[in-house]
Write a protein that holds these residues in place. Structure first.
Motif, mmCIF file in Angstrom:
data_model
loop_
_atom_site.group_PDB
_atom_site.id
_atom_site.type_symbol
_atom_site.label_atom_id
_atom_site.label_comp_id
_atom_site.label_asym_id
_atom_site.label_seq_id
_atom_site.Cartn_x
_atom_site.Cartn_y
_atom_site.Cartn_z
ATOM 1 N N PRO A 82 0.818 -1.209 0.000
ATOM 2 C CA PRO A 82 0.000 0.000 0.000
ATOM 3 C C PRO A 82 0.851 1.259 0.000
ATOM 4 N N GLY A 83 2.085 1.118 0.470
ATOM 5 C CA GLY A 83 2.951 2.294 0.522
ATOM 6 C C GLY A 83 3.794 2.464 -0.713
ATOM 7 N N ALA A 84 3.301 2.014 -1.863
ATOM 8 C CA ALA A 84 4.072 2.151 -3.102
ATOM 9 C C ALA A 84 4.401 3.617 -3.346
ATOM 10 N N PRO A 85 5.595 3.891 -3.897
ATOM 11 C CA PRO A 85 6.030 5.276 -4.033
ATOM 12 C C PRO A 85 5.197 6.047 -5.033
ATOM 13 N N SER A 86 5.103 7.329 -4.807
ATOM 14 C CA SER A 86 4.388 8.207 -5.734
ATOM 15 C C SER A 86 5.314 8.598 -6.860
ATOM 16 N N GLU A 87 4.757 9.271 -7.874
ATOM 17 C CA GLU A 87 5.583 9.712 -8.998
ATOM 18 C C GLU A 87 6.675 10.662 -8.543
ATOM 19 N N ALA A 88 6.465 11.321 -7.398
ATOM 20 C CA ALA A 88 7.461 12.282 -6.931
ATOM 21 C C ALA A 88 8.593 11.610 -6.148
ATOM 22 N N GLU A 142 8.853 -7.744 -4.038
ATOM 23 C CA GLU A 142 8.226 -8.262 -2.828
ATOM 24 C C GLU A 142 8.106 -7.187 -1.752
ATOM 25 N N ALA A 143 8.993 -6.196 -1.799
ATOM 26 C CA ALA A 143 8.977 -5.123 -0.805
ATOM 27 C C ALA A 143 8.063 -3.974 -1.201
ATOM 28 N N GLY A 144 7.519 -4.015 -2.407
ATOM 29 C CA GLY A 144 6.680 -2.927 -2.871
ATOM 30 C C GLY A 144 7.134 -2.422 -4.224
ATOM 31 N N GLU A 145 6.570 -1.313 -4.660
ATOM 32 C CA GLU A 145 6.895 -0.769 -5.975
ATOM 33 C C GLU A 145 8.132 0.111 -5.906
ATOM 34 N N LEU A 146 9.004 -0.065 -6.904
ATOM 35 C CA LEU A 146 10.201 0.758 -7.043
ATOM 36 C C LEU A 146 10.108 1.571 -8.320
#
Length: 426
Positions: free
Chosen positions: A11-17, A171-175
């Motif tokens: 859920p804490g995937a990074p934003s475009e910024a 696995e840790a989220g979006e990069l």
């Protein structure tokens, strides 16, 4: 081939910024061509990263029991890159190629010795080759490997002047991963190609290929047979372990029934299709199936992105051109990058990619046309087509100059050939 399960995105995937990790080259896909490209790029000293669907300790699904026919040009390159010396089992040398078609007169026998060669190429088992590639990759200290990971698309700011920014699920989220150059080596159903908006031309051959290891009453003697029929080829290849690698093409409508055959019935079908040139077939291993669809990308470059291997072109396996062509894509790209480095130029610039595309144009066009033409004409059951094929086989068997041109292409010497393929040092 099954697709990997989707990786969760936290859920804490990074934003475009959010800041992006940065590399010089990002390769999406860790299969045959992607892994070979990463190995070849090591000598450039660049910061290279690879996005791979398979987790550490596992090979991609492409590295199964299928058999790969490496053309001489590919053997030259992979030996110099240190991959072939890591094979655990011996390769099977292709010293003769025998081509015939059921119902047609004439046949062709090509002999490597007639062209001053010990062999036209080598047969390797994909699984063993995958292990050798993995061992070579593991020895590269600079390579960054994101695995298991899945390409999601490009960020809104994904086509800036000096980089592309890819979104990758781990696995840790979006990069967010930035690179001067993104290489799509993610196969026929390329997500990178789709994200770039590159269209494809598709042709379904309405054939399914069955691939298996077969033991015969006679050991391989260096002959590779290609027996052609209305429903596709049956190729019998000499493996180095004393077995044959067999590819058997059937009409798509018959594929389920063939898959349901027990081993004895399947061997009987194979024997009928191929004949007794290699003696009696005694045992067959597990069978894999692959529907045959030709997919050609309408262009192979985009701003700061390039398509290689099956992402650029997926060919019918008749003539065993696919991986060999993709490897030449990758090695030519390395040469273009090295030339840009020597000039002090941006390795992902439009000029560098245009140079690469031009260098690949002739080889790609001729190889794709050869593969497609051979697949279509050999499967055509008409009387006229049969007569033309017979004349073609007769001409090839009796015209030394024509044989030399065909052999040169089959060994990987079409168009602008990379230095490593020509046997020159890196």
């Amino acid at each position: 081939m099954s697709s990997p399960d989707p990786l969760p995105v936290s859920p804490g995937a990074p934003s475009e910024a959010s800041p992006a990790t940065s590399h010089d080259v990002l390769i999406v896909g860790g299969g045959l061509v992607g892994a070979s490209l990463a190995i070849a790029l090591d000598r450039t000293g660049l910061d290279v990263a690879m996005v791979e669907a398979a987790p550490a300790g596992a090979l991609p699904a492409v590295f199964d029991q299928r058999n790969l026919s490496l053309a001489e040009a590919s053997v030259n390159a992979l030996r110099t890159l240190g991959v072939l010396p890591r094979l655990r089992t011996p390769t099977g040398a292709i010293r003769r190629i025998h081509i015939s078609r059921s119902g047609d007169f004439g046949r062709v026998l090509l002999q490597a010795a007639e062209h001053g060669r010990d062999s036209f190429g080598q047969v390797v088992v994909a699984r063993d080759f995958g292990d050798a590639l993995e061992a070579t990759l593991a020895a590269l200290p600079r390579l960054r490997r994101y695995r298991p990971a899945r390409f999601l698309g490009f960020s809104i700011d994904g086509a800036q002047d000096d980089r592309r920014v890819a979104r990758v699920a781990t696995e840790a989220g979006e990069l967010r991963i930035a690179a001067c150059l993104v290489v799509a080596a993610d196969g026929t159903a390329s997500a990178v190609r789709d994200a770039l908006g590159i269209a494809t031309q598709r042709h379904d051959y309405d054939q399914t290929l069955f691939v298996a290891r077969v033991r015969g009453e006679r050991a391989p003697d260096g002959t590779a047979w290609e027996r052609l029929t209305d429903h596709g080829p049956t190729a019998v290849l000499p493996r180095g372990d004393g077995h044959y690698g067999v590819i058997h093409g059937v009409a798509r409508d018959d594929a389920d029934a063939v898959a349901a055959l027990d081993d004895a019935a399947y061997l009987a079908r194979l024997q009928r299709a191929f004949g007794w040139r290699a003696g009696r077939f005694l045992h067959v291993g597990p069978r894999s199936t692959y529907p045959m669809v030709r997919v050609l990308a309408e262009r192979t470059v985009a701003p700061r992105a390039v398509l290689v291997g099956n992402a650029a072109q997926t060919l019918h396996p008749i003539g065993a051109q696919g991986f060999n062509l993709g490897l030449r894509d990758a090695l030519t790209l390395v040469e273009c990058i090295e030339a840009a480095q020597a000039r002090g130029d941006d390795i992902g610039s439009a000029a560098v990619l245009a140079d690469w595309a031009e260098r690949r144009r002739e080889d790609r066009a001729r190889t794709a046309a050869f593969s497609d033409g051979l697949a279509r004409t050999t499967a055509n059951p008409s009387t006229l087509a049969a007569a033309m094929r017979g004349l073609g086989l007769f001409a090839l068997d009796h015209d030394a100059a024509l044989r030399a041109r065909v052999v040169g292409g089959a060994m990987g010497y079409r168009g602008d050939v990379p230095r490593l393929c020509r046997g020159e040092a890196a």
